[in-house]
Design a protein around this motif. Structure first.
Motif, PDB file in Angstrom:
ATOM      1  N   HIS A 133       1.292  -1.569   0.024  1.00 22.41           N
ATOM      2  CA  HIS A 133       0.039  -0.287  -0.242  1.00 22.41           C
ATOM      3  C   HIS A 133       0.689   0.877  -0.106  1.00 22.41           C
ATOM      4  N   GLY A 134       1.768   1.486   0.719  1.00 30.44           N
ATOM      5  CA  GLY A 134       2.836   2.585   1.066  1.00 30.44           C
ATOM      6  C   GLY A 134       3.195   3.075  -0.439  1.00 30.44           C
ATOM      7  N   ARG A 135       3.848   1.593  -1.016  1.00 28.85           N
ATOM      8  CA  ARG A 135       5.227   1.839  -2.100  1.00 28.85           C
ATOM      9  C   ARG A 135       3.502   2.150  -3.422  1.00 28.85           C
ATOM     10  N   THR A 136       2.630   1.499  -3.335  1.00 27.76           N
ATOM     11  CA  THR A 136       1.119   2.305  -4.425  1.00 27.76           C
ATOM     12  C   THR A 136       1.027   3.438  -4.618  1.00 27.76           C
ATOM     13  N   ALA A 137       1.472   4.272  -3.078  1.00 25.35           N
ATOM     14  CA  ALA A 137       0.551   5.621  -2.930  1.00 25.35           C
ATOM     15  C   ALA A 137       2.290   5.894  -3.418  1.00 25.35           C
ATOM     16  N   TRP A 138       3.541   5.682  -2.855  1.00 24.84           N
ATOM     17  CA  TRP A 138       4.580   6.869  -3.540  1.00 24.84           C
ATOM     18  C   TRP A 138       4.468   6.704  -4.685  1.00 24.84           C
ATOM     19  N   ARG A 139       4.328   5.822  -5.289  1.00 29.90           N
ATOM     20  CA  ARG A 139       4.679   5.502  -6.959  1.00 29.90           C
ATOM     21  C   ARG A 139       3.707   6.095  -8.266  1.00 29.90           C
ATOM     22  N   LEU A 140       2.723   6.707  -7.262  1.00 25.04           N
ATOM     23  CA  LEU A 140       1.459   7.311  -7.828  1.00 25.04           C
ATOM     24  C   LEU A 140       2.373   8.441  -8.115  1.00 25.04           C
ATOM     25  N   THR A 141       2.450   9.312  -6.065  1.00 25.73           N
ATOM     26  CA  THR A 141       2.772  10.434  -6.917  1.00 25.73           C
ATOM     27  C   THR A 141       3.974  10.909  -7.696  1.00 25.73           C
ATOM     28  N   ALA A 142       4.619   9.604  -7.341  1.00 27.32           N
ATOM     29  CA  ALA A 142       5.530  10.178  -7.985  1.00 27.32           C
ATOM     30  C   ALA A 142       5.265  10.365  -9.723  1.00 27.32           C
ATOM     31  N   TYR A 143       4.450   9.400 -10.451  1.00 22.33           N
ATOM     32  CA  TYR A 143       4.172   9.802 -11.438  1.00 22.33           C
ATOM     33  C   TYR A 143       3.606  10.981 -12.149  1.00 22.33           C
ATOM     34  N   THR A 144       2.895  10.916 -11.342  1.00 19.64           N
ATOM     35  CA  THR A 144       2.158  12.137 -11.612  1.00 19.64           C
ATOM     36  C   THR A 144       2.900  13.401 -11.499  1.00 19.64           C
ATOM     37  N   LEU A 145       3.892  13.481 -10.304  1.00 18.25           N
ATOM     38  CA  LEU A 145       4.286  14.519 -10.579  1.00 18.25           C
ATOM     39  C   LEU A 145       5.834  15.066 -11.941  1.00 18.25           C
ATOM     40  N   ALA A 146       5.645  13.354 -11.842  1.00 16.09           N
ATOM     41  CA  ALA A 146       7.033  13.580 -13.387  1.00 16.09           C
ATOM     42  C   ALA A 146       5.495  14.348 -14.703  1.00 16.09           C
ATOM     43  N   ALA A 147       4.655  13.450 -15.160  1.00 18.92           N
ATOM     44  CA  ALA A 147       3.950  13.922 -15.758  1.00 18.92           C
ATOM     45  C   ALA A 147       3.567  15.577 -15.479  1.00 18.92           C
ATOM     46  N   LEU A 148       3.135  16.125 -14.631  1.00 20.14           N
ATOM     47  CA  LEU A 148       3.548  17.600 -14.362  1.00 20.14           C
ATOM     48  C   LEU A 148       4.535  18.549 -14.564  1.00 20.14           C
ATOM     49  N   VAL A 149       5.350  18.378 -14.673  1.00 20.80           N
ATOM     50  CA  VAL A 149       6.786  18.308 -14.997  1.00 20.80           C
ATOM     51  C   VAL A 149       7.258  18.583 -16.314  1.00 20.80           C
ATOM     52  N   GLY A 150       6.696  17.815 -16.529  1.00 17.53           N
ATOM     53  CA  GLY A 150       7.198  17.175 -18.459  1.00 17.53           C
ATOM     54  C   GLY A 150       6.263  18.444 -19.214  1.00 17.53           C
ATOM     55  N   ALA A 151       4.608  17.881 -18.902  1.00 22.47           N
ATOM     56  CA  ALA A 151       4.046  18.637 -19.448  1.00 22.47           C
ATOM     57  C   ALA A 151       4.312  20.412 -19.194  1.00 22.47           C
ATOM     58  N   LEU A 152       4.964  20.687 -18.266  1.00 32.18           N
ATOM     59  CA  LEU A 152       4.959  22.398 -17.757  1.00 32.18           C
ATOM     60  C   LEU A 152       6.399  22.803 -18.801  1.00 32.18           C
ATOM     61  N   ALA A 153       7.313  21.560 -18.630  1.00 34.42           N
ATOM     62  CA  ALA A 153       8.771  22.064 -19.731  1.00 34.42           C
ATOM     63  C   ALA A 153       7.994  22.001 -20.903  1.00 34.42           C
ATOM     64  N   HIS A 154       7.178  21.081 -21.672  1.00 34.28           N
ATOM     65  CA  HIS A 154       6.613  20.702 -22.884  1.00 34.28           C
ATOM     66  C   HIS A 154       6.193  22.263 -22.875  1.00 34.28           C
ATOM     67  N   HIS A 155       5.366  23.279 -22.172  1.00 34.06           N
ATOM     68  CA  HIS A 155       4.473  24.391 -22.523  1.00 34.06           C
ATOM     69  C   HIS A 155       5.872  25.233 -22.470  1.00 34.06           C
ATOM     70  N   LEU A 156       6.636  25.213 -21.356  1.00 36.95           N
ATOM     71  CA  LEU A 156       7.667  26.253 -21.506  1.00 36.95           C
ATOM     72  C   LEU A 156       8.865  26.076 -23.188  1.00 36.95           C
ATOM     73  N   ALA A 157       9.040  24.830 -23.523  1.00 33.74           N
ATOM     74  CA  ALA A 157       9.700  24.647 -24.611  1.00 33.74           C
ATOM     75  C   ALA A 157       8.881  24.821 -26.009  1.00 33.74           C
ATOM     76  N   ALA A 158       8.297  24.757 -26.062  1.00 33.63           N
ATOM     77  CA  ALA A 158       6.670  24.880 -27.533  1.00 33.63           C
ATOM     78  C   ALA A 158       8.016  26.164 -27.756  1.00 33.63           C
ATOM     79  N   PRO A 159       7.423  27.250 -27.608  1.00 35.42           N
ATOM     80  CA  PRO A 159       8.161  28.651 -27.806  1.00 35.42           C
ATOM     81  C   PRO A 159       9.345  28.705 -28.355  1.00 35.42           C
ATOM     82  N   LEU A 160       9.980  28.238 -27.844  1.00 36.63           N
ATOM     83  CA  LEU A 160      11.411  28.349 -28.402  1.00 36.63           C
ATOM     84  C   LEU A 160      12.113  26.824 -29.589  1.00 36.63           C
ATOM     85  N   LEU A 161      11.731  26.126 -29.813  1.00 33.62           N
ATOM     86  CA  LEU A 161      11.732  25.745 -30.621  1.00 33.62           C
ATOM     87  C   LEU A 161      11.135  26.272 -32.187  1.00 33.62           C
TER      88      LEU A 161
END
Length: 161
Positions: A133-161
């Motif tokens: 149970h504890g590992r599943t919660a940490w894993r879900l949190t890590a995937y969500t955080l990675a997806a948010l960081v990737g979306a933010l990086a894509h939004h910020l890097a798109a005008p630069l390309l």
């Protein structure tokens, strides 16, 4: 093919009249020679016993050997007492006197059992696989955080390309 000689048993069966060649189950057998002789002596007690009950057991022959001719048992011989022994009997040895340490033994003290082993920390209590149970919660949190960081990086890097 030539005729082979027949044995006397087969010749007797084939020479018997019809209906008497073979024995039938349940049909009375003809008396044997011994039975014919025993039938001629019905007043003999041994013969009467044998015809009623079968063969006489061997112990009965031994008993009849002890009887006299008139049928009465022989008088028992008088037994003489056993002769006295030549040597004097050994004297009886008295029991030994009790000693001070002859009583029951004292029970020995039991040694103290060794202490039980301590449980290692972090080890599961049972043999089953631990729940995640504890590992599943940490894993879900890590995937969500990675997806948010990737979306933010894509939004910020798109005008630069």
């Amino acid at each position: 093919m030539g005729a082979e000689p027949l044995s006397s048993g087969v010749r007797a069966v084939l020479g018997a009249p019809r209906g008497r060649r073979f024995s039938r189950p349940g049909a009375p057998l003809p008396p044997t020679w011994e039975q014919l002789l025993l039938a001629q002596m019905p007043d003999n007690p041994r013969v009467a016993y044998r015809q009623a009950r079968g063969q006489i057991p061997p112990w009965m022959d031994a008993h009849l050997a002890r009887l006299t001719e008139d049928g009465t048992p022989r008088p028992a011989r008088r037994r003489e007492p056993a002769p006295a022994p030549e040597h004097a009997p050994t004297p009886r040895v008295p029991r030994p006197r009790p000693a001070p340490d002859d009583g029951p033994t004292r029970p020995r003290p039991r040694p103290e059992p060794p202490p039980l082993p301590r449980r290692r920390p972090g080890r599961p209590h049972s043999h089953r696989r631990p729940r995640k149970h504890g590992r599943t919660a940490w894993r879900l949190t890590a995937y969500t955080l990675a997806a948010l960081v990737g979306a933010l990086a894509h939004h910020l890097a798109a005008p630069l390309l």
